[in-house]
Design an enzyme around this catalytic site. Structure first.
Site, PDB file in Angstrom:
ATOM      1  N   SER A 254       0.829  -1.207   0.000  1.00  0.00           N
ATOM      2  CA  SER A 254       0.000   0.000   0.000  1.00  0.00           C
ATOM      3  C   SER A 254       0.860   1.252   0.000  1.00  0.00           C
ATOM      4  O   SER A 254       2.054   1.213   0.285  1.00  0.00           O
ATOM      5  CB  SER A 254      -0.897  -0.002   1.226  1.00  0.00           C
ATOM      6  OG  SER A 254      -0.081   0.206   2.367  1.00  0.00           O
ATOM      7  N   LYS A 255       0.187   2.336  -0.306  1.00  0.00           N
ATOM      8  CA  LYS A 255       0.859   3.633  -0.420  1.00  0.00           C
ATOM      9  C   LYS A 255       1.621   4.028   0.834  1.00  0.00           C
ATOM     10  O   LYS A 255       2.600   4.746   0.758  1.00  0.00           O
ATOM     11  CB  LYS A 255      -0.199   4.708  -0.688  1.00  0.00           C
ATOM     12  CG  LYS A 255      -0.548   4.842  -2.139  1.00  0.00           C
ATOM     13  CD  LYS A 255      -1.367   6.097  -2.357  1.00  0.00           C
ATOM     14  CE  LYS A 255      -2.127   5.971  -3.659  1.00  0.00           C
ATOM     15  NZ  LYS A 255      -3.359   6.684  -3.702  1.00  0.00           N
TER      16      LYS A 255
END
Ligand code: GLU
Length: 478
Positions: A254-255
């Site tokens: 994820s970011k």
């Protein structure tokens, strides 16, 4: 035999995730392997989450990865349009058949009522779901209310007490119970279909035979199966692809732990070929276990049923290694073309053809160019102590510098052999410690302990700059 037709159906809600690109590659390869077609379809029915330029960005990033679709936006095809917002009439028509066959119903519940129901359910510790309030409205009455202009949505009439089973290529049979499935909205009050309705209608009408998509869609699949059944259509083959984990193996990639868009990797100097190869070997292996393979090899061999259903970590070290392999395969012209966007404005462009062969081996990503070449033009910035490493005394280093400056100034030509022979003879004649002397020479001319081969590097720097830098080193010591 039916033609294999696969598809990727991204929504233009932001930059495409690397995981989606990896899934796209699988769909592409499987279609090609079977002499079928790969379709790109844009799922833009959620106008609230759509980002500007999103539709174009999807097409661009697929092309930047060197892939293409057989049917889709910009290409057309027999089953178009391939952008869902251009297919609204199709969804309305199809959903009408569900109403007519009592498989779906009009729902007139207001937002306020739905919110109240949800609140009640939460208070009773129930999972929020639609309470089927409008499911019992008589069909002719519902029709009249619609004709009178009342606002409505259309919901699926989920059958009660049924097991819904489908086969996933990676996991085998998966069963859900229909009592746990909500009477989901199919058509929204603004006339737009929901994802569930549109995806099923399109996959059917576009004759998609195999649906390979991220495993986050598994819980949607029973809803889709119910829809196929409600329409009386055959159910395609499903393969839900595991998500990538963060490089440390913890949690879904994820970011929060770094950049995850497919574009960001290319922007950071990874080659599309290396990225594709990396996607190929995450969760799948060739029979001969070889890791470096071309798209052609992959297309010949890839079979989704060999995919592991376990999530794999996005192993950056492996990607770095592969990227190096692909960078070293590039011809001088290819490397120059690909690296151009990464070249700093200050780099003396006339030196590019000489510099590239010196650093090609050492590039992990194209973006390393600056770091590996800044000593070719920038000010050197190193600790004076580095010049004295392994030397018996400062005086010795001063003598070495003076002698080597003299030698270089009197070289009859600026050629690799003259420079190399001259300096080697000098070191031997003076009986200086070889390692110490050449390291000192490297530091004083480049400021770095590790560089491409020293004499080649000095050649590219040029006689004047080498002498200037040697004199600067001397000045640091006296
Ligand atoms: N539009 C969905 C997405 O954005 C597609 C899911 C599917 O492949 O069914 O990922």
């Amino acid at each position: 035999m039916t033609q294999v037709r696969t598809r990727m159906a991204p929504s233009p809600t932001g930059e495409m995730h690397v995981g989606s690109m990896a899934t796209l590659l699988k769909n592409y390869a499987f279609a090609k392997r079977n002499g079928g077609q790969f379709i790109l379809r844009i799922e833009d029915t959620d106008k609230v989450r759509e980002v500007e330029g999103g539709v174009k960005a999807i097409q661009e990033i697929v092309h930047r990865y060197g892939l293409d679709w057989d049917e889709g936006p910009g290409k057309g095809g027999e089953f178009g349009p391939y952008i869902q917002s251009e297919r609204l009439e199709i969804y309305k028509k199809e959903v009408q058949t569900l109403i007519d066959n009592d498989k779906a119903y009009y729902c007139f519940c207001s937002k306020e009522r739905l919110a109240e129901v949800k609140e009640q359910q939460m208070a009773n510790k129930q999972a929020p779901h639609y309470d089927r309030h409008c499911r019992v409205i008589d069909a002719s009455e519902a029709k009249k209310r619609v004709a009178d202009g009342e606002e409505y949505v259309i919901r699926l009439k989920v059958p009660t007490d049924q097991e819904i089973t489908f086969t996933d290529l990676l996991r085998g049979e998966i069963t859900f119970h229909s009592n746990l499935i909500d009477d989901q909205v199919l058509l929204k009050s603004d006339g737009y279909p929901t994802y569930h309705l549109a995806v099923v209608i399109d996959d059917y009408l576009m004759k998609i035979t195999h649906i390979m998509r991220g495993e986050e869609w598994i819980s949607s699949t029973p809803k889709h199966v119910l829809l196929y059944q409600a329409f009386g259509w055959p159910v395609p083959v499903f393969a839900h692809i595991p998500v990538f984990l963060n490089p440390d193996g913890k949690g879904k990639m994820s970011k929060r732990k770094g950049m995850v868009s497919a574009a960001s990797f290319l922007d950071r100097g990874y080659l599309s070929e290396a990225m594709l190869n990396f996607f190929m070997i995450l969760g799948w292996a060739r029979k001969n276990q070889e890791e470096v393979m071309t798209l052609e090899d992959y297309v010949k061999e890839f079979d989704p049923s060999d995919l592991s259903s376990n999530s794999v970590a996005f192993d950056i070290k492996k990607l770095d290694w592969l990227n190096g392999v692909y960078i070293r395969k590039l011809s001088p012209e290819q490397l120059k073309e690909k690296i151009t966007p990464f070249i700093s404005k200050n780099f003396p462009v006339e030196k590019i053809d000489q510099v590239l062969p010196l650093i090609q081996e050492r590039l992990v990503t194209l973006a390393d160019f600056d770091q590996l070449t800044k000593f070719f033009y920038g000010e050197l910035n190193y600790e004076t102590d580095l010049l004295l490493k392994k030397a018996d005394s400062k005086e010795l280093v001063i003598e070495e510098l003076n002698e080597v400056i003299k030698l270089i100034e009197t070289l009859s030509s600026w050629s690799l052999t003259d420079l190399e022979e001259g300096t080697r003879n000098l070191q031997e004649k003076k009986d200086w410690h070889r390692g110490q002397f050449f390291m000192m020479l490297r530091i004083s001319t480049t400021g770095e302990k590790a560089t491409p081969p020293l004499f080649e590097t000095m050649m590219v720097l040029g006689k004047d700059l080498v002498i200037t830098r040697l004199k600067e080193a001397l000045n640091k010591l006296i």
